[in-house]
Design a protein around this motif. Structure first.
Motif, mmCIF file in Angstrom:
data_model
loop_
_atom_site.group_PDB
_atom_site.id
_atom_site.type_symbol
_atom_site.label_atom_id
_atom_site.label_comp_id
_atom_site.label_asym_id
_atom_site.label_seq_id
_atom_site.Cartn_x
_atom_site.Cartn_y
_atom_site.Cartn_z
ATOM 1 N N SER A 1 0.835 -1.212 0.000
ATOM 2 C CA SER A 1 0.000 0.000 0.000
ATOM 3 C C SER A 1 0.867 1.258 0.000
ATOM 4 C CB SER A 1 -0.966 -0.001 1.185
ATOM 5 O OG SER A 1 -0.258 -0.021 2.401
ATOM 6 N N ALA A 2 2.021 1.211 0.660
ATOM 7 C CA ALA A 2 2.943 2.350 0.640
ATOM 8 C C ALA A 2 3.535 2.533 -0.757
ATOM 9 C CB ALA A 2 4.047 2.164 1.668
ATOM 10 N N PHE A 3 3.802 1.435 -1.446
ATOM 11 C CA PHE A 3 4.328 1.490 -2.812
ATOM 12 C C PHE A 3 3.333 2.192 -3.728
ATOM 13 C CE2 PHE A 3 4.790 -0.280 -7.078
ATOM 14 C CZ PHE A 3 6.148 -0.119 -7.315
ATOM 15 N N GLU A 4 2.071 1.822 -3.616
ATOM 16 C CA GLU A 4 1.025 2.441 -4.436
ATOM 17 C C GLU A 4 0.899 3.931 -4.122
ATOM 18 O OE1 GLU A 4 -0.515 0.837 -6.895
ATOM 19 O OE2 GLU A 4 0.482 -1.041 -6.396
ATOM 20 N N ALA A 5 0.924 4.281 -2.852
ATOM 21 C CA ALA A 5 0.801 5.682 -2.452
ATOM 22 C C ALA A 5 2.025 6.494 -2.878
ATOM 23 C CB ALA A 5 0.598 5.777 -0.939
ATOM 24 N N ALA A 6 3.201 5.891 -2.845
ATOM 25 C CA ALA A 6 4.441 6.590 -3.212
ATOM 26 C C ALA A 6 4.420 7.063 -4.659
ATOM 27 C CB ALA A 6 5.649 5.689 -2.967
ATOM 28 N N GLN A 7 3.718 6.352 -5.521
ATOM 29 C CA GLN A 7 3.656 6.713 -6.936
ATOM 30 C C GLN A 7 3.011 8.082 -7.161
ATOM 31 O OE1 GLN A 7 2.093 3.491 -9.352
ATOM 32 N NE2 GLN A 7 3.014 2.004 -7.964
ATOM 33 N N HIS A 8 2.338 8.602 -6.140
ATOM 34 C CA HIS A 8 1.650 9.888 -6.267
ATOM 35 C C HIS A 8 2.365 11.004 -5.508
ATOM 36 C CE1 HIS A 8 -1.516 7.658 -8.197
ATOM 37 N NE2 HIS A 8 -1.511 6.821 -7.176
ATOM 38 N N LEU A 9 3.548 10.730 -4.975
ATOM 39 C CA LEU A 9 4.292 11.778 -4.270
ATOM 40 C C LEU A 9 4.748 12.851 -5.257
ATOM 41 C CD1 LEU A 9 6.671 9.910 -1.779
ATOM 42 C CD2 LEU A 9 4.714 11.336 -1.223
ATOM 43 N N PRO A 10 4.690 14.106 -4.838
ATOM 44 C CA PRO A 10 5.198 15.160 -5.723
ATOM 45 C C PRO A 10 6.718 15.001 -5.890
ATOM 46 C CG PRO A 10 4.520 16.054 -3.581
ATOM 47 C CD PRO A 10 4.143 14.614 -3.602
ATOM 48 N N GLY A 11 7.187 15.141 -7.121
ATOM 49 C CA GLY A 11 8.617 15.068 -7.399
ATOM 50 C C GLY A 11 9.174 13.667 -7.533
ATOM 51 N N LEU A 12 8.329 12.638 -7.445
ATOM 52 C CA LEU A 12 8.823 11.265 -7.543
ATOM 53 C C LEU A 12 9.299 10.973 -8.965
ATOM 54 C CD1 LEU A 12 8.973 8.444 -5.993
ATOM 55 C CD2 LEU A 12 7.044 7.860 -7.455
ATOM 56 N N HIS A 13 10.485 10.392 -9.057
ATOM 57 C CA HIS A 13 10.982 9.926 -10.355
ATOM 58 C C HIS A 13 10.802 8.408 -10.460
ATOM 59 C CE1 HIS A 13 13.253 9.496 -13.997
ATOM 60 N NE2 HIS A 13 14.051 8.629 -13.395
ATOM 61 N N ALA A 14 11.205 7.686 -9.407
ATOM 62 C CA ALA A 14 11.117 6.222 -9.444
ATOM 63 C C ALA A 14 10.999 5.676 -8.032
ATOM 64 C CB ALA A 14 12.346 5.639 -10.125
ATOM 65 N N VAL A 15 10.414 4.485 -7.936
ATOM 66 C CA VAL A 15 10.347 3.769 -6.666
ATOM 67 C C VAL A 15 10.567 2.287 -6.959
ATOM 68 C CG1 VAL A 15 7.820 3.591 -6.754
ATOM 69 C CG2 VAL A 15 8.977 3.317 -4.567
ATOM 70 N N ALA A 16 11.302 1.638 -6.071
ATOM 71 C CA ALA A 16 11.549 0.203 -6.194
ATOM 72 C C ALA A 16 11.274 -0.455 -4.846
ATOM 73 C CB ALA A 16 12.987 -0.067 -6.614
ATOM 74 N N ALA A 17 10.702 -1.645 -4.897
ATOM 75 C CA ALA A 17 10.411 -2.413 -3.689
ATOM 76 C C ALA A 17 11.335 -3.619 -3.636
ATOM 77 C CB ALA A 17 8.959 -2.858 -3.687
ATOM 78 N N LEU A 18 12.133 -3.697 -2.581
ATOM 79 C CA LEU A 18 13.012 -4.835 -2.359
ATOM 80 C C LEU A 18 12.486 -5.599 -1.160
ATOM 81 C CD1 LEU A 18 14.834 -2.341 -3.447
ATOM 82 C CD2 LEU A 18 16.701 -3.903 -2.991
ATOM 83 N N GLU A 19 12.493 -6.914 -1.271
ATOM 84 C CA GLU A 19 11.961 -7.761 -0.210
ATOM 85 C C GLU A 19 12.967 -8.874 0.062
ATOM 86 O OE1 GLU A 19 8.356 -10.672 -0.482
ATOM 87 O OE2 GLU A 19 7.557 -8.627 -0.323
ATOM 88 N N ARG A 20 13.199 -9.154 1.361
ATOM 89 C CA ARG A 20 14.102 -10.240 1.727
ATOM 90 C C ARG A 20 13.309 -11.275 2.517
ATOM 91 N NH1 ARG A 20 19.484 -10.153 1.703
ATOM 92 N NH2 ARG A 20 19.650 -7.906 1.967
ATOM 93 N N SER A 21 13.399 -12.520 2.074
ATOM 94 C CA SER A 21 12.696 -13.592 2.784
ATOM 95 C C SER A 21 13.399 -13.852 4.116
ATOM 96 C CB SER A 21 12.678 -14.864 1.936
ATOM 97 O OG SER A 21 13.990 -15.355 1.767
ATOM 98 N N SER A 22 12.751 -14.603 4.967
ATOM 99 C CA SER A 22 13.336 -14.891 6.278
ATOM 100 C C SER A 22 14.617 -15.720 6.170
ATOM 101 C CB SER A 22 12.316 -15.596 7.171
ATOM 102 O OG SER A 22 11.864 -16.771 6.539
ATOM 103 N N ASP A 23 14.803 -16.426 5.019
ATOM 104 C CA ASP A 23 16.046 -17.175 4.838
ATOM 105 C C ASP A 23 17.109 -16.366 4.087
ATOM 106 O OD1 ASP A 23 14.754 -17.259 2.417
ATOM 107 O OD2 ASP A 23 15.017 -19.403 2.086
ATOM 108 N N GLY A 24 16.873 -15.045 3.902
ATOM 109 C CA GLY A 24 17.896 -14.158 3.373
ATOM 110 C C GLY A 24 17.906 -13.928 1.876
ATOM 111 N N VAL A 25 16.955 -14.483 1.131
ATOM 112 C CA VAL A 25 16.923 -14.303 -0.323
ATOM 113 C C VAL A 25 16.298 -12.944 -0.642
ATOM 114 C CG1 VAL A 25 16.026 -15.183 -2.511
ATOM 115 C CG2 VAL A 25 16.773 -16.774 -0.731
ATOM 116 N N LEU A 26 17.033 -12.133 -1.419
ATOM 117 C CA LEU A 26 16.589 -10.788 -1.768
ATOM 118 C C LEU A 26 15.962 -10.778 -3.155
ATOM 119 C CD1 LEU A 26 16.703 -7.744 -0.869
ATOM 120 C CD2 LEU A 26 18.753 -7.598 -2.289
ATOM 121 N N GLU A 27 14.825 -10.084 -3.283
ATOM 122 C CA GLU A 27 14.142 -9.950 -4.569
ATOM 123 C C GLU A 27 13.719 -8.512 -4.771
ATOM 124 O OE1 GLU A 27 11.120 -12.763 -6.051
ATOM 125 O OE2 GLU A 27 11.315 -13.679 -4.068
#
Length: 175
Positions: free
Chosen positions: A20-46
């Motif tokens: 929900s924060a990712f969706e809301a961030a897309q409407h911030l004034p001055g935003l150029h780009a946003v990326a979401a990084l997620e790490r699983s509990s076993d340490g795998v980053l996506e």
């Protein structure tokens, strides 16, 4: 505060609340780009999602401009002009994508196990909108100015290049 380009990092302790924060961030004034990084509990980053305001504009705009110039050469000129313009515009977008990849590598240690990080590339005239977004979604906010972050990325790239050169030299000695 005068306008300043910053990397705004929103850290989430778990992977259930960032969307929900990712969706809301897309409407911030001055935003150029946003990326979401997620790490699983076993340490795998996506990299789970990305958004770039105006993505494709450079490619299409350059293609149209090239096509207009190509009008002077007739139908074939339009085709060649559009193709050349689109290729140049795409090269600019590819450069940005490559830089973004290096930035994600630098940011990866900041993503907690079992958590997520939103990285926002934003030109801010006031910290209020991003601060409000973080507060609304229960994220921890960190702000890095573009020059400091660019230095961090360059340092990481130099370190990686040094390791690659060292590995090549070692392979030459062994081979």
């Amino acid at each position: 505060m005068s306008e300043q380009r910053n990397l705004v990092l929103l850290t989430f302790p778990d992977t259930t609340t960032w969307r929900s924060a990712f969706e809301a961030a897309q409407h911030l004034p001055g935003l150029h780009a946003v990326a979401a990084l997620e790490r699983s509990s076993d340490g795998v980053l996506e990299v789970r999602d990305t958004f770039t305001r105006g993505a494709g504009v450079a490619t299409v705009g350059s293609g149209v401009l090239g096509g207009l110039v190509g009008l002077l050469g007739g139908p074939v000129g339009v085709l060649l002009g559009f193709t050349a313009g689109a290729a140049l515009g795409n090269a600019a977008e590819e450069r940005y994508a490559t830089e973004a990849g290096a930035a994600m590598i630098v940011l990866s240690p900041r993503v907690p196990d079992g958590g997520a990080l939103l990285a926002l590339d934003v030109r801010e005239s006031s910290p209020g909108p991003a601060d409000g977004l973080a507060a609304e979604h229960g994220a921890v906010l960190d702000r890095i100015d573009e020059h400091t972050f660019a230095e961090q990325v360059r340092a990481a790239e130099k370190k990686a290049e040094g390791k690659a050169e060292g590995k090549k030299a070692e392979e030459r000695r062994e081979g």
